[in-house]
Design an enzyme around this catalytic site. Structure first.
Site, mmCIF file in Angstrom:
data_model
loop_
_atom_site.group_PDB
_atom_site.id
_atom_site.type_symbol
_atom_site.label_atom_id
_atom_site.label_comp_id
_atom_site.label_asym_id
_atom_site.label_seq_id
_atom_site.Cartn_x
_atom_site.Cartn_y
_atom_site.Cartn_z
ATOM 1 N N ASP A 244 0.886 -1.152 0.000
ATOM 2 C CA ASP A 244 0.000 0.000 0.000
ATOM 3 C C ASP A 244 0.934 1.214 0.000
ATOM 4 O O ASP A 244 2.108 1.123 0.397
ATOM 5 C CB ASP A 244 -0.934 -0.010 1.219
ATOM 6 C CG ASP A 244 -2.122 0.921 0.989
ATOM 7 O OD1 ASP A 244 -2.047 1.782 0.079
ATOM 8 O OD2 ASP A 244 -3.122 0.810 1.716
HETATM 9 C C1 BGC Z 1 -4.910 3.305 0.058
HETATM 10 C C2 BGC Z 1 -5.000 2.345 -1.116
HETATM 11 C C3 BGC Z 1 -4.788 3.101 -2.400
HETATM 12 C C4 BGC Z 1 -3.431 3.783 -2.333
HETATM 13 C C5 BGC Z 1 -3.109 4.580 -3.575
HETATM 14 C C6 BGC Z 1 -3.648 4.147 0.024
HETATM 15 O O1 BGC Z 1 -3.696 5.162 0.954
HETATM 16 O O2 BGC Z 1 -4.981 2.594 1.263
HETATM 17 O O3 BGC Z 1 -6.237 1.702 -1.117
HETATM 18 O O4 BGC Z 1 -4.884 2.261 -3.505
HETATM 19 O O5 BGC Z 1 -3.404 4.685 -1.240
HETATM 20 O O6 BGC Z 1 -3.933 5.694 -3.654
#
Ligand code: BGC
Length: 679
Positions: A244
C-alpha cells in the site's frame, strides 16, 4: 515502413509475441544487471503511479490507478465514469453484472494509459465504523468472492490487472499505519483470508496489495507467512505483491520484504533504496534466487497487460461512453435496496401524485469530487443528484413544494457523505448515528406528514431505531454513482422494481455488532486490536448471540411477492467430487416483474469444532414475470463444507450431517433439509 513494434521486436527478442510469456521473461531476466533488478523494485520518483522504466532495454513503466468505484482522477488525471460504490455492487448479488463492471472499468483504465486498477477492495466488514466500509463488498467471505471473482475476470479479460487489496485483516482506519490486528489462525483463514484465497485460486488476479497494518505482529508487506508461504506457496499466486502506498515506512530491513515476496514498493523507494539493497545483498541477507523471484513476478504482469505485445492486439480503451455509463446505471438499478414499504406505499403513481416535497442534506449533494472520501473518489463528467433525477422525471407532471403539510409525499434524502469521520478513508467514522439534524428532520417531517419516505445515501450501516417505527418507507440507495439520481426516481415511481439485498447486517445499535465488546476489540489501544469475536463476524455473530438486527444480511424487499415451494433434493449424500443439488420452485405471485435472490446457508450438525450457526454457500438471482415459476437449482459440494483446522494448518471437512437452509435472507428461511457427508 516498419512499425515501432516491429523494430522493437527485431532488436529485443522478448518483444516477440510468438514466444510464450515465461520464455520471454527469461529473456528479459538474462539482460538485467543487478542494479536494474533493484531499480525495478520501487516506484518512479515524483510519478506516484508508475514503475521505473529501463530505457536501455526498452522495459516500459507499468501504470497503476485507483480504485474500487471507477478510475480515480487523482491517479489518472481524467474524468471517468463514477460507478456505484462497492456495497451497491455487492447488493446486486449479480455475478454477471460484476463481470460487466470489470470489463467496463478496464476500458477506462486502458484509456487512461494505466495497466492496473487498484481494486477490488475485499476486506471483510468487521465493524460498521470502518471509514472504508463503502469500498468493500461484504461482511461475508462467500459473497465477497462471488462478486470479486467475476469482477477480476472481467477486468483481466481486457488485459488490465486487478489488484486485490488490502492483504490482510485491514479492517479499520484508526491507527492504520501501525495497528496490529491480533487474529487467531483459524479466524484469519476462514474469515479474513478466505475471499483472497478463493479469488486467487479461481480467477488468478495479477496483483495483491500488502496492507499498512500488522497481522499478528508482522506488517502486511513483510509478512513471509502470509505472502510467501500462504499466498504464493499454498495458493499458487504468480503475480506480484505491491505495498500500500508508503506502507514500508516502518520497515527497516529490505531482506524481510524480499524474503516475504514483496516485488514493488510504492510510490517510491523507502526500504528498497539502492544502497540498502546493495548492502543487504552483499551481506548475504537475501539470495539472487529470492531477488529474481520478486523481479520475475513484476515482469510477468508487464507481459500480462501487454506492454511487450503488438499494441494492435491489445483490447482498446475508451471512456465515458453511453455503454460504460449504462453499466453504472444498471448496478444502481439492481443494487438499491427497499428496506421498508408499509402498506405498499411505493411505488408512487406518477398519474396520481400531485405534489412532493424533497428534503434532506443529500438531495443535491454530489459525491464525485477529487479525493472526496479518499483514494476511491472518482470525478465523473456529470452526476445526477436525487433532486435532479426527480425533477427530470416529474417535469410538467408533479409539482415540487417546500410545504411538507400540503405535499402528497415527503421524500427525505438522508445518510452520510465522504467528509472526514463519515464514509472516508484514513480515519474511522466518528459516530454511528446519523447527524442529529437529520434525525430531527426525519422525525419532524413524518410528524407533519405521515407519507414520508426516507432514502439513505451512505456506504455503511446507520442506526434507525429513533425513527424507524414512524417512517413507512425506507430505501437504501448507497452511493449510487453518476446516474444514481435518475435511478432513485425510477425506483420511487416503479419503473424499476428493487431487487437488491443487504451484503451487510444493519444493527439496531453499535453495541450489538461483533467488534464492539470493548476498546480492545475496537479500535484497539493504539498498538493492538484484538479480534476476540473470532469467527463470529456479521450475521454469524447475530445468529450466535441471538441478537435481532435492524435488517439482516441478505434482506431486501420488492414491489412484487415471491413464493417458494417444492423443495427437492435428489440425493442427500455428499462426498468428494459428488456434489448435491437442491432445487426449489420460485413463483412470482405479484403483479409486477421482479427479481429474487434465493440464498442457501449451511450449518454443520456434528462438527468436532465450533462452527458458525450458518454460512452462506450459494445463491441465485432469478428474474420472473408476474405469475411465472422457475425451478432454481443450487449446488453444494465438499468445498462448501470445509473449515480451517489450525492443528494441521490447512482446510478440512467433517463427516456427518449438515443442515441446508434456503431462504430469501439470512433470517427468512423458507425450507431446510439435511445432507450427509460421507467419505
Ligand atoms: C490506500 C490504497 C490506495 C493507495 C493509492 C492508500 O492510501 O490505502 O487503497 O490504492 O493509497 O492511492
Amino acid at each position: 515502413m516498419r512499425t515501432r513494434f516491429e523494430r522493437l521486436k527485431d532488436k529485443y527478442p522478448y518483444y516477440n509475441d510468438t514466444f510464450d510469456f515465461e520464455e520471454r521473461i527469461n529473456l528479459v531476466m538474462k539482460k538485467l544487471k543487478l542494479f536494474d533488478k533493484f531499480r525495478l523494485l520501487s516506484g518512479r520518483r515524483f510519478s506516484f503511479w508508475l514503475t521505473k522504466p529501463i530505457r536501455r532495454l526498452k522495459i516500459p513503466s507499468l501504470g497503476m490507478t485507483d480504485g474500487p468505484n471507477g478510475v480515480a482522477f487523482h491517479s489518472s488525471f481524467k474524468k471517468n465514469t463514477k460507478f456505484p460504490n462497492s456495497k451497491c455492487l455487492s447488493s446486486t448479488w449479480n455475478r454477471e453484472l460484476a463481470k460487466e463492471y470489470g470489463i467496463a472499468v478496464a476500458k477506462e483504465v486502458r484509456a487512461s494509459k494505466r495497466h492496473i486498477l487498484l481494486a477490488p477492495g475485499i476486506n471483510i466488514d468487521r465493524t460498521p465504523m470502518n471509514g472504508r466500509t463503502f469500498e468493500y463488498f461484504s461482511e461475508d467471505p462467500y459473497l465477497t468472492r462471488e462478486i470479486g471473482s467475476p469482477f477480476v475476470e472481467g477486468l483481466q479479460s481486457q488485459r488490465i490487472g486487478a489488484c486485490l487489496k488490502h492483504y490482510a485483516a485491514n479492517n479499520q482506519e484508526t491507527n492504520r499505519f501501525k495497528i496490529n490486528s491480533q487474529v487467531d489462525e483459524r479466524v484469519l483463514h476462514e474469515i479474513y483470508l478466505r475471499a483472497f484465497r478463493d479469488i486467487v485460486l479461481r480467477s488468478n488476479p495479477w496483483v495483491i496489495m500488502g496492507s499498512y497494518n500488522k497481522i499478528n505482529g508482522v506488517s502486511g508487506c513483510s509478512n513471509k507467512e502470509l505472502l510467501r508461504d500462504t499466498l504464493m506457496s499454498k495458493w499458487g499466486f504468480n503475480g506480484y505483491v505491491v505495498t500500500d502506498w508508503f506502507a514500508t515506512r516502518g520497515i527497516t530491513q529490505p531482506e524481510n520484504c524480499i524474503k516475504a515476496g514483496l516485488s514493488l514498493e510504492m510510490p517510491k523507494s523507502i526500504v528498497y533504496k539502492m544502497n540498502q539493497l546493495r548492502k543487504a545483498y552483499k551481506q548475504g541477507k537475501f539470495t539472487i534466487e529470492e531477488l529474481d523471484d520478486v523481479v520475475r513476478r513484476l515482469l510477468r504482469v508487464l507481459f500480462y497487460v501487454g506492454l511487450f505485445d503488438n499494441p494492435e492486439s491489445i483490447p482498446p480503451g475508451e471512456r465515458n461512453t453511453p455503454e460504460i455509463q449504462s453499466v453504472a446505471k444498471r448496478i444502481a438499478e439492481e443494487g438499491i435496496i427497499l428496506l421498508k414499504n408499509e402498506k405498499e406505499m411505493l411505488p408512487l403513481d406518477i398519474g396520481e401524485v400531485k405534489t412532493i416535497a424533497v428534503l434532506g442534506p443529500n438531495k443535491n449533494k454530489k459525491f464525485g469530487k477529487l479525493l472526496y472520501g479518499g483514494s476511491a473518489a472518482v470525478v465523473p463528467p456529470f452526476e445526477i443528484t436525487p433532486e435532479e433525477g426527480l425533477m427530470k422525471k416529474l417535469e410538467g407532471k408533479v409539482e415540487f413544494t417546500e410545504d411538507r403539510m400540503i405535499a402528497d409525499y415527503c421524500i427525505v434524502f438522508a445518510g452520510l457523505d465522504h467528509s472526514r469521520g463519515k464514509d472516508c478513508e484514513s480515519l474511522d467514522r466518528d459516530n454511528f448515528e446519523l447527524p442529529e439534524d437529520q434525525i430531527q428532520l426525519i422525525k419532524e417531517t413524518v410528524n407533519i406528514n405521515p407519507n414520508t419516505i426516507v432514502v439513505l445515501l451512505n456506504g455503511s450501516p446507520v442506526p434507525m431505531i429513533q425513527w424507524i417505527d414512524n417512517v413507512p418507507v425506507i430505501i437504501e440507495a448507497w452511493y449510487p454513482g453518476m446516474e444514481g439520481g435518475s435511478v432513485i426516481a425510477d425506483v420511487l415511481f416503479g419503473d424499476i422494481n428493487p431487487s437488491g439485498k443487504l451484503p451487510i447486517t444493519f444493527p439496531k445499535e453499535l453495541n450489538d455488532s461483533p467488534a464492539h465488546k470493548s476498546e480492545k476489540t475496537f479500535p484497539g489501544d493504539g498498538e493492538n486490536v484484538l479480534y476476540e469475536e473470532g469467527l463470529f463476524v456479521g450475521y454469524r455473530h447475530f445468529d450466535q448471540q441471538q441478537i435481532e438486527p435492524q435488517f439482516s444480511f441478505g434482506y431486501g424487499l420488492s414491489y412484487t411477492t415471491f413464493e417458494y415451494s417444492n423443495l427437492k433434493l435428489v440425493k442427500n449424500l455428499i462426498s468428494k467430487g459428488r456434489p448435491v443439488t437442491i432445487s426449489v420452485d420460485l413463483t412470482n405471485t405479484g403483479e409486477r416483474a421482479g427479481s429474487e435472490i434465493v440464498q442457501l446457508y449451511i450449518s454443520a450438525n456434528e462438527s468436532p469444532i465450533v462452527r458458525p450457526p450458518k454460512e452462506l454457500k450459494n445463491f441465485a438471482k432469478v428474474h420472473l414475470e408476474p405469475g411465472e415459476t422457475k425451478t432454481v437449482d443450487l449446488r453444494v459440494s465438499i468445498s462448501d463444507l470445509i473449515y480451517y483446522d489450525s492443528r494441521i494448518h490447512t482446510w478440512t471437512y467433517g463427516l456427518g450431517t449438515y443442515t441446508v437452509r434456503i431462504g430469501s435472507s439470512s433470517q427468512e428461511i423458507k425450507f431446510e433439509t439435511l445432507v450427509a457427508c460421507k467419505p
